[in-house]
Design a protein around this motif. Structure first.
Motif, mmCIF file in Angstrom:
data_model
loop_
_atom_site.group_PDB
_atom_site.id
_atom_site.type_symbol
_atom_site.label_atom_id
_atom_site.label_comp_id
_atom_site.label_asym_id
_atom_site.label_seq_id
_atom_site.Cartn_x
_atom_site.Cartn_y
_atom_site.Cartn_z
ATOM 1 N N GLY A 1 0.803 -1.213 0.000
ATOM 2 C CA GLY A 1 0.000 0.000 0.000
ATOM 3 C C GLY A 1 0.835 1.262 0.000
ATOM 4 N N VAL A 2 1.983 1.207 0.656
ATOM 5 C CA VAL A 2 2.860 2.378 0.739
ATOM 6 C C VAL A 2 3.637 2.580 -0.556
ATOM 7 C CG1 VAL A 2 4.881 3.341 1.928
ATOM 8 C CG2 VAL A 2 3.080 2.225 3.241
ATOM 9 N N THR A 3 4.053 1.488 -1.179
ATOM 10 C CA THR A 3 4.920 1.572 -2.363
ATOM 11 C C THR A 3 4.159 1.532 -3.682
ATOM 12 O OG1 THR A 3 5.244 -0.844 -2.394
ATOM 13 C CG2 THR A 3 6.807 0.472 -1.101
ATOM 14 N N GLY A 4 2.847 1.291 -3.617
ATOM 15 C CA GLY A 4 2.077 1.192 -4.845
ATOM 16 C C GLY A 4 2.330 -0.093 -5.601
ATOM 17 N N SER A 5 2.741 -1.123 -4.895
ATOM 18 C CA SER A 5 3.033 -2.405 -5.512
ATOM 19 C C SER A 5 1.949 -3.408 -5.128
ATOM 20 C CB SER A 5 4.422 -2.880 -5.049
ATOM 21 O OG SER A 5 4.789 -4.088 -5.671
ATOM 22 N N ASP A 6 2.259 -4.682 -5.216
ATOM 23 C CA ASP A 6 1.342 -5.723 -4.771
ATOM 24 C C ASP A 6 2.081 -6.660 -3.833
ATOM 25 O OD1 ASP A 6 2.250 -8.296 -6.379
ATOM 26 O OD2 ASP A 6 2.230 -6.634 -7.815
ATOM 27 N N LYS A 7 1.341 -7.471 -3.110
ATOM 28 C CA LYS A 7 1.891 -8.326 -2.063
ATOM 29 C C LYS A 7 3.003 -9.239 -2.579
ATOM 30 C CE LYS A 7 0.199 -11.979 1.062
ATOM 31 N NZ LYS A 7 -1.048 -12.634 1.544
ATOM 32 N N ASP A 8 2.763 -9.944 -3.670
ATOM 33 C CA ASP A 8 3.751 -10.885 -4.184
ATOM 34 C C ASP A 8 5.019 -10.172 -4.627
ATOM 35 O OD1 ASP A 8 2.032 -12.983 -3.679
ATOM 36 O OD2 ASP A 8 1.280 -13.089 -5.730
ATOM 37 N N SER A 9 4.865 -9.014 -5.240
ATOM 38 C CA SER A 9 6.036 -8.268 -5.698
ATOM 39 C C SER A 9 6.848 -7.738 -4.529
ATOM 40 C CB SER A 9 5.605 -7.104 -6.599
ATOM 41 O OG SER A 9 4.991 -7.579 -7.781
ATOM 42 N N VAL A 10 6.164 -7.345 -3.450
ATOM 43 C CA VAL A 10 6.880 -6.885 -2.265
ATOM 44 C C VAL A 10 7.772 -7.995 -1.731
ATOM 45 C CG1 VAL A 10 6.586 -6.275 0.173
ATOM 46 C CG2 VAL A 10 5.274 -5.077 -1.588
ATOM 47 N N ILE A 11 7.223 -9.198 -1.606
ATOM 48 C CA ILE A 11 7.981 -10.318 -1.051
ATOM 49 C C ILE A 11 9.138 -10.707 -1.968
ATOM 50 C CG2 ILE A 11 7.856 -12.774 -0.483
ATOM 51 C CD1 ILE A 11 4.969 -12.227 0.488
ATOM 52 N N ALA A 12 8.880 -10.769 -3.262
ATOM 53 C CA ALA A 12 9.881 -11.277 -4.198
ATOM 54 C C ALA A 12 10.910 -10.241 -4.602
ATOM 55 C CB ALA A 12 9.192 -11.825 -5.451
ATOM 56 N N GLU A 13 10.514 -8.957 -4.667
ATOM 57 C CA GLU A 13 11.396 -7.952 -5.261
ATOM 58 C C GLU A 13 11.542 -6.688 -4.424
ATOM 59 O OE1 GLU A 13 9.675 -7.172 -9.058
ATOM 60 O OE2 GLU A 13 9.688 -9.267 -9.688
#
Length: 261
Positions: free
Chosen positions: A200-212
């Motif tokens: 939510g803070v970075t404008g990404s998604d959950k899977d992308s946060v974990i992986a990248e």
């Protein structure tokens, strides 16, 4: 390698999932009698004591069960920690947590461990050749404007471990600390967990946060989050007699997050 742990008695806190479950199962595989302290039962062949470690009386209940079932305590792994029940991390900014948040954070991450040690040490002194491992965090050594209260509590865990190793090392109890970095547990993966907050803070998604995103933000040399088993393997070695000259040490397992010498 034979870790020479068969027949020993261990207490592992926060053993129902994640790092704690990996530690409990690894010790079971080494022939250890494991007493698991957690609110819910782990999926492992352990003696489970259902307790909330926010309760000051809980540590004594856990130790009493270990003594009743197995005659004593040889190993204590203070793994329980992280967000107190009902709390979601990360939290951003010093002004975000109030007094109640700070008290809950220290209650869960520091005082629960202190009470568990206080309850276990008399029995460990009777056995000789005992070992305590406290689980801290890289956030104890790399402060920032996120999870300030958590980092402070984990820094205190480090300090307590050093002091205990000096006092009890000559009496046969080794005390060491393991400091994980970001570990792939449900703290990250659950609905509403750290990955979703950061998404939510970075404008990404959950899977992308974990992986990248998270590995990049934390500058992880390995490019990935740590696996719970990697923490469990280090703990098993530290509590083993094969680490008989290791005390007062901190083992950082963080994928290369901390860069300082």
């Amino acid at each position: 390698m034979d870790l020479q742990l068969s027949g020993r008695v261990a207490i592992v806190t926060g053993a129902s999932k994640g790092i704690g479950l990996a530690i409990a199962q690894t010790l079971v595989d080494e022939g250890v009698h494991v007493v698991a302290a957690s609110r819910t039962a782990p999926d492992a062949k352990v003696t489970h004591v259902a307790v909330d470690l926010m309760d000051p009386d809980a540590p004594a209940q856990v130790v009493a069960r270990a003594v009743e079932e197995f005659g004593g305590v040889d190993i204590l792994v203070n793994n329980a920690g992280g967000p107190p029940p009902g709390t979601t991390l990360p939290r951003f900014g010093f002004m975000t947590p109030d007094d109640a948040d700070w008290r809950a954070m220290f209650e869960f991450n520091l005082f629960a461990a202190v009470r568990m040690i206080r309850a276990a040490v008399p029995h460990m002194l009777e056995r000789g050749g005992s070992s305590i491992v406290n689980v801290s965090s890289t956030m104890a050594k790399q402060p920032g404007a996120m999870n300030v209260d958590y980092g402070a509590a984990k820094a205190a865990v480090l300090a307590v471990g050093k002091s205990l190793s000096e006092e009890y090392g000559p009496q046969g109890i080794r005390v060491n600390t393991v400091s994980p970095g970001a570990v792939l547990t449900d703290w990250w993966t659950k609905d509403g967990g750290a990955a979703e907050v950061m998404a939510g803070v970075t404008g990404s998604d959950k899977d992308s946060v974990i992986a990248e995103v998270a590995p990049a933000m934390m500058k992880l040399t390995t490019g990935r989050l740590v696996h719970p088993q990697e923490i469990a393997d280090a703990v098993a070695l530290l509590v083993s007699p094969r680490s008989g000259s290791t005390t007062g040490a901190e083992f950082v397992i963080d994928g290369g997050q901390l860069k300082e010498i």
